[in-house]
Scaffold this active site. Sequence first.
Site, short mmCIF file in Angstrom:
data_model
loop_
_atom_site.label_atom_id
_atom_site.label_comp_id
_atom_site.label_asym_id
_atom_site.label_seq_id
_atom_site.Cartn_x
_atom_site.Cartn_y
_atom_site.Cartn_z
N HIS A 1 0.74 -1.35 -0.03
CA HIS A 1 0.27 -0.08 -0.04
C HIS A 1 0.94 1.30 0.09
O HIS A 1 0.98 1.94 -0.87
CB HIS A 1 -1.09 -0.05 1.03
CG HIS A 1 -1.67 -1.20 1.06
ND1 HIS A 1 -2.46 -1.55 -0.04
CD2 HIS A 1 -2.31 -1.93 2.39
CE1 HIS A 1 -3.11 -2.91 0.45
NE2 HIS A 1 -3.01 -2.98 1.92
N ASP A 2 1.30 1.63 1.26
CA ASP A 2 2.01 2.90 1.22
C ASP A 2 3.49 2.59 1.73
O ASP A 2 4.20 3.44 2.30
CB ASP A 2 1.39 4.13 2.18
CG ASP A 2 1.34 3.63 3.53
OD1 ASP A 2 1.38 2.41 3.87
OD2 ASP A 2 0.77 4.32 4.31
N SER A 3 3.99 1.46 1.51
CA SER A 3 5.33 0.93 2.24
C SER A 3 5.96 0.18 0.78
O SER A 3 5.31 -0.97 0.50
CB SER A 3 5.33 0.09 3.36
OG SER A 3 6.58 -0.44 3.78
#
Length: 825
Positions: free
Chosen positions: A754-756
């Site tokens: 996702h955001d990593s």
Amino acid sequence: MIQDEKQLRELELDREGLMIAKGKERYEQQLKKNVEKGRNSVTPPYIYLQKQYLVPLSQAIQSFIDENLTGKAGVRATSVIPLRDLDDTKKISLITLKGIIDGIALNKTMLQISVSIGKMIELEEQSLIFKKDKPFLHNRILRDLMTRTTNIEHRKKVFSHTLDKFKIQIEKWNIAKTVLVGQQLISLTISHTDLIERKTIKIRKNNTQNYLTLTPIIQEKIDEGNFKCSVLTPYHKPMIVKPNDWSSAFSGGYINEYLSKSPLVKTEDYQYLASLKDKDLQDFYGAINYLQGVEFATDQNMLPIFNHIWDNNLTIGNFPSRERLLDERGKPKGVYRDPRIDDDSEQGRNLLRKYKRDLSRVYADEIARVSKVVNTSTARDIANEYKDFKKFHFVKNVDTRGRVYSVGTTYNYQSDQKIKSIICFSNGEKLGSSGAYWLYVHAANTYGNDKITYDERVDFIKSMEREIISWASDPFSNLGWNDADKPMEFLQACHHVKGYLEQGVEYECNLPVSVDATCSGLQILSILMKDEDTARKVNVSPSDKPQDVYTTVAVKVEKEVKEAAGAGARVANRWLQYGISRSIVKRNIMTYVYGLKPYGARQQIYDEYKKQVELGNKPKCLEDDGFADCKWLATIVWKHLENEIRLASNLMKWFQETAKVFSRANLPMKWTTPIGFPVMQDYRYLNKFKVKTSIAGSMVYTTLRRQMDRKDTRKMASAASPNIVHSLDGAIACATALYCKMDTKPIPNLMMIHDSFATTPNRIDDLHRIIRQVVVDLFSGDYLEKLYLEFLDQLPEDLKEKIKPPPERGSLEISSVKNSRYFFS
């Protein structure tokens, strides 16, 4: 170890057959448990049957009521009056169907099933009387029962106790009336559906017994339904060959005929899936295929450590305890009922509320503990199964917002830190000086020292090199690594630091080194709004040191708390004794953009307080159990949170107001992400066909979607902001994967959560460059204006003016993100 690709493909086909068999076995085991417990009615084929027969049977019940309300006494009047008084034939129909289906599973006689149904109808009648007599109390008790326990017998006991306690006048049915009502409903089911038939079995001479059985056609449907469910609920695992590329939403992933039937997008909306055929999604499919093609392996350094911790029932490394939090009677350990609860006073009522909160928390903790134990055990078994394969791949699917997930069990890199620690890239790359730098940064991040500059993080790890070698060499003699925020991931990094110290820059490293967004929701909102102030606080704008919006808010909250303490507020003094830190406000800020409400903020602060006290990290200094004090602090946090991200908050409200207009138009809300993925938000009211058996059974939603086409205004509004933000972080992830593929020096090792994002340490500089270029390319234009126009195109003319233009944007220059070192860090 098999290396030949053809042999591997044949082996993969065999393994996928075993996945289906394992899924079938798991389904049948659960089915057997449900049958043994008389809970056939909660299995998929029977749920479908209940939906199918709910309306016809309810119509038959209504006709029976209408035809027999003559006012004359008699057998029919005895059974018709309570059915009339309930005034909800769908509820009566559902109770009847559940009672019949579960009774047949338990091999009950028709008389016994009649009694069961009659008793459930009696309880519903009592519930209705209770609701009319004391509506507020009824709703509170009902809400507590539904949230605190799934045990139906316990619900019945609590309900009966409440009726006696508050002296609510109810009629107790005699056995004759109970049987009569039940038999009448069974009779209506036989005469107006093809669900069941009566069979008479001779027990002995002059002694027969009536039973209910499913009709042959229904039994055939059930068997067919169970077969389909068992086959189509496989035990998904990684693939040992590259998954088939997705060329459409219906073709890709596993190679087995049955497994490949699962569509790329997880949804039951087949019209939406069909609409994807007309969309140009080649870039999107290209990103998914690239991520599926990444080769992974089981980390041979970490798996023996993982096994040792599990086999010896240790809790180091954040492994879950296998000691139950409930005693042999199923009651929470360490939670005692204060005798003063029975006092008819404000103190007694407060103690009762606290007691219920304590019980609820322990029950919730036990559910979470069991889930962690099962997930850890499953991941361990699969890791050991795959440890001898040189490589494997994770099949991908996406949700309706375009967010990417790994298909299958908990053994994937989107699991928690201990499971991630036993996964690495199959192919390592030489570290180099740049890679060594980012390896040290990653080690500091996983230790928890990630709010300082990169150079300071490197120095921090350099100061620990001797200890790191010791931890990697013998992790059970020296447990210093267990102090890390992510202990297992940190220990995994320690092995590679040791390898670098022994072999230098030529060391081949296959460790996934991650770079994470700083509060990605706020980053995205600040980019959309071109909000310089918020962008600076969440590292979208360049700065010499990493910015931390959590600390910024915590400092302002602490200042106000100190002022309140100076004015004599005791609650403020208690909070100062506890200590106002970033951790107490972090969850509030992280989830604000995803629709957090003040009540949820209070609960998050309370959960954090209890957690830190139980871990021994903070003093137990708040009044009573801390709930009232947490409510006080949550109000202050909420105020500063909204002030701190004012423009982002305005945009969230615009999303919500726009969604309300779509709800008013009774239209789904659609938008296209910058990578071209079509998103559709469509939440509908279920009230018309929501049947709730509050005491006699669980809350059940029976959905006939073709008739329930009204949009749920509340859900549409509350979900708009989180869904738009999540669709955009999904677009950034997919575009980053695509850019990594198309780069002049492609990045073969890639991990997306996702955001990593993660790759091998020697390619982190390239990944940083690509992420920032993606954001500039996707958002340099005015994406909000595009959204606005796209929304307008969907609405009828008379409602277009109801949507206001997006809030006024700031002056942030998006290209400045290229120079922000800590945008992802």
